[in-house]
Design a protein around this motif. Structure first.
Motif, short mmCIF file in Angstrom:
data_model
loop_
_atom_site.label_atom_id
_atom_site.label_comp_id
_atom_site.label_asym_id
_atom_site.label_seq_id
_atom_site.Cartn_x
_atom_site.Cartn_y
_atom_site.Cartn_z
N ALA A 1 20.45 43.84 -26.90
CA ALA A 1 21.45 43.13 -27.72
C ALA A 1 22.86 43.26 -27.15
O ALA A 1 23.80 42.70 -27.71
CB ALA A 1 21.42 43.67 -29.15
N GLY A 2 23.00 43.99 -26.06
CA GLY A 2 24.31 44.20 -25.47
C GLY A 2 24.83 45.59 -25.80
O GLY A 2 24.50 46.16 -26.84
N CYS A 3 25.65 46.12 -24.91
CA CYS A 3 26.13 47.50 -25.09
C CYS A 3 27.17 47.61 -26.20
O CYS A 3 27.46 48.70 -26.66
CB CYS A 3 26.72 48.00 -23.78
N ASP A 4 27.72 46.48 -26.64
CA ASP A 4 28.75 46.53 -27.68
C ASP A 4 28.19 46.22 -29.06
O ASP A 4 28.96 46.07 -30.01
CB ASP A 4 29.87 45.52 -27.35
N ARG A 5 26.88 46.12 -29.17
CA ARG A 5 26.25 45.77 -30.46
C ARG A 5 25.17 46.80 -30.77
O ARG A 5 24.65 47.45 -29.87
CB ARG A 5 25.61 44.38 -30.37
N PRO A 6 24.83 46.92 -32.05
CA PRO A 6 23.70 47.80 -32.40
C PRO A 6 22.45 47.34 -31.66
O PRO A 6 22.17 46.14 -31.60
CB PRO A 6 23.55 47.60 -33.92
N ASP A 7 21.74 48.29 -31.11
CA ASP A 7 20.57 47.94 -30.28
C ASP A 7 19.46 48.97 -30.51
O ASP A 7 19.04 49.67 -29.59
CB ASP A 7 21.00 47.92 -28.81
N PRO A 8 18.99 49.06 -31.76
CA PRO A 8 18.01 50.11 -32.07
C PRO A 8 16.70 49.87 -31.34
O PRO A 8 16.32 48.74 -31.05
CB PRO A 8 17.83 49.96 -33.59
N GLY A 9 16.02 50.98 -31.05
CA GLY A 9 14.71 50.89 -30.42
C GLY A 9 14.74 50.75 -28.92
O GLY A 9 13.70 50.51 -28.30
N HIS A 10 15.91 50.88 -28.34
CA HIS A 10 16.00 50.71 -26.89
C HIS A 10 16.59 51.95 -26.21
O HIS A 10 17.16 51.84 -25.12
CB HIS A 10 16.80 49.44 -26.56
N ASP A 11 16.43 53.10 -26.87
CA ASP A 11 16.91 54.34 -26.25
C ASP A 11 16.06 54.72 -25.04
O ASP A 11 16.59 55.13 -24.01
CB ASP A 11 16.85 55.49 -27.25
#
Lengths: 292, 138
Positions: free
Chosen positions: A182-192
């Motif tokens: 979703a981009g580094c400046d947006r919430p991006d859960p599940g991609h750790d």
């Protein structure tokens, strides 16, 4: 698209390196150019060719590449620019009649400039049956583009980079090397952390020893070369290695941890960067099939 | 099937398959012979330990003879240019093509996918590849 929206005006091979059956055939067509504007389209295709052949490895692959310009005259000039878009942006409301129905906000983002892909592929296939890659250059100065079966880009000076990145996916099966879906400046859960298994793409790996591209790793290069100390966020630190170092840099394939890319930067990670050595190797491998 | 796209003295080297998709569903809309060199095959290794999307040609016994690694051509997300990121498509639908070596014999072409959440690779779509028709002697 309808016949009233425009017509195919002609085909010109602007870079003729040999018979189409033995060359990597690129088709560049346009949308939103009226018949009076086709000379402008020809100029822009010439500029795109310069950009294309300046991008390694295409600088050395030029003798194996043909570029065909497919002129399409649209009834009106420009691209659809909806008044509102899901991202909250506002456009002019323009809705010109164009042959491939180019328009912004294709996926709810103003920058997504999309076309009728089926119509583009039909036109390209009818005139260059052996095409390997099809680009659509849209007559609008606003920044935008998109990927998929064809690569779309606007006349904005930076938009050709979109086309080159998308070609990496479409023609060469390269993966994205950026670390956040979703981009580094947006919430991006599940991609750790990449869940695996190993992605079968040439330019990303879950292997910190980078055996997938080991031949390109110089002796003495630490592996992994760079790890992300906090995979809950993108690692924005500078590279610990000189530019061009091939190793294993954590953060790739939409995951901030557990997946590695070959170099700190690459066109498959950042628009405007050159293709990394591993991506260049895959591009060369595929285009050189025409040399045998 | 569409007649050969370009006539010539030599047998066509490749076949272009044209698909439509709606969501995860895929169907074949056209096939045409093309005078060109098909993309090279990826190594024909076991897919069990890998994830991705592939197009595979199989012989009459179901053995892979050619494989290409593809980005999911059903294009489930759009890539937003600029600072690159993905946004899901609300209603993925469209067209894609694959170019594979023209085969002289029977077999099948398969589109295969393994997402990270899948237990194993699975065929998304298969189509039987018939040998070209034999023209009667003059």
């Amino acid at each position: 698209m309808s016949a009233a929206d425009g017509t195919v005006a002609g085909l010109t091979t602007v870079v003729d390196s040999g018979p189409s059956s033995r060359r990597f055939d690129v088709v560049v067509t346009g949308d939103g150019y009226t018949s009076d504007e086709l000379p402008l389209f020809a100029e822009r295709v010439a500029e795109f060719c310069e950009r294309f052949f300046d991008a390694p490895p295409f600088d050395v692959l030029r003798p194996l590449v043909n570029v065909h310009r497919l002129d399409v005259a649209s009834a009106d000039s420009g691209a659809d620019d909806p008044l509102t878009c899901e991202d909250g942006s506002r456009g002019s409301g323009a809705a010109p009649r164009t042959f491939f129905d180019a328009g912004f906000c294709g996926g709810g983002s103003r920058r997504l400039l999309t076309v009728d892909t089926a119509a583009v592929l039909a036109a390209a296939g009818a005139h260059v049956p052996a095409y390997d890659m099809v680009f659509v250059q849209v007559n609008t100065a606003s920044y935008g583009g998109s990927g998929g079966a064809v690569a779309v880009f606007s006349a904005h000076p930076d938009a050709a980079e979109i086309a080159l990145h998308e070609m990496g996916h479409t023609a060469f099966g390269l993966a994205d090397e950026y670390p956040a879906k979703a981009g580094c400046d947006r919430p991006d859960p599940g991609h750790d952390h990449h869940p695996g298994p190993e992605p079968d793409y040439p330019n990303v790996t879950l292997d910190p020893a980078a055996r997938k591209w080991a031949e390109l790793v110089a002796a003495g290069t630490p592996l992994p070369t760079m790890t992300n100390p906090d995979p809950s966020r993108c690692d924005r630190r500078p590279s610990p290695a000189p530019p061009g170092t091939v190793g294993a840099f954590e953060g790739a394939d939409y995951h901030r941890g557990g997946a590695y890319r070959p170099e700190y930067d690459c066109r498959m990670r950042t628009l405007g960067a050159p293709f990394c050595a591993v991506c260049q190797r895959e591009i060369r491998r595929q285009v050189l099939r025409y040399a045998t | 099937m569409t007649p050969p796209a370009s006539a010539g003295h030599h047998a066509p080297g490749a076949e272009r398959y044209i698909f439509r998709y709606l969501g995860d569903e895929v169907w074949l809309v056209d096939r045409r012979l093309v005078h060109t060199v098909a993309p090279l095959s990826a190594p024909l290794v076991e897919l069990a330990g890998r994830s991705g999307f592939w197009c595979e040609l199989r012989d009459a016994e179901g053995r892979p003879v050619h494989r290409q690694v593809l980005r999911d051509p059903r294009h489930p997300a759009e890539e937003v240019p600029g600072r690159l990121r993905q946004v899901p498509r609300a209603a993925p639908a469209g067209v894609f093509t694959v170019l594979v070596p023209a085969t002289g014999g029977a077999g099948e072409l398969a589109l295969i996918q393994r997402r990270a959440t899948d237990e194993a690779p699975r065929d998304v779509f298969t189509v039987r590849v018939e040998p070209p028709p034999v023209e009667p002697a003059p």
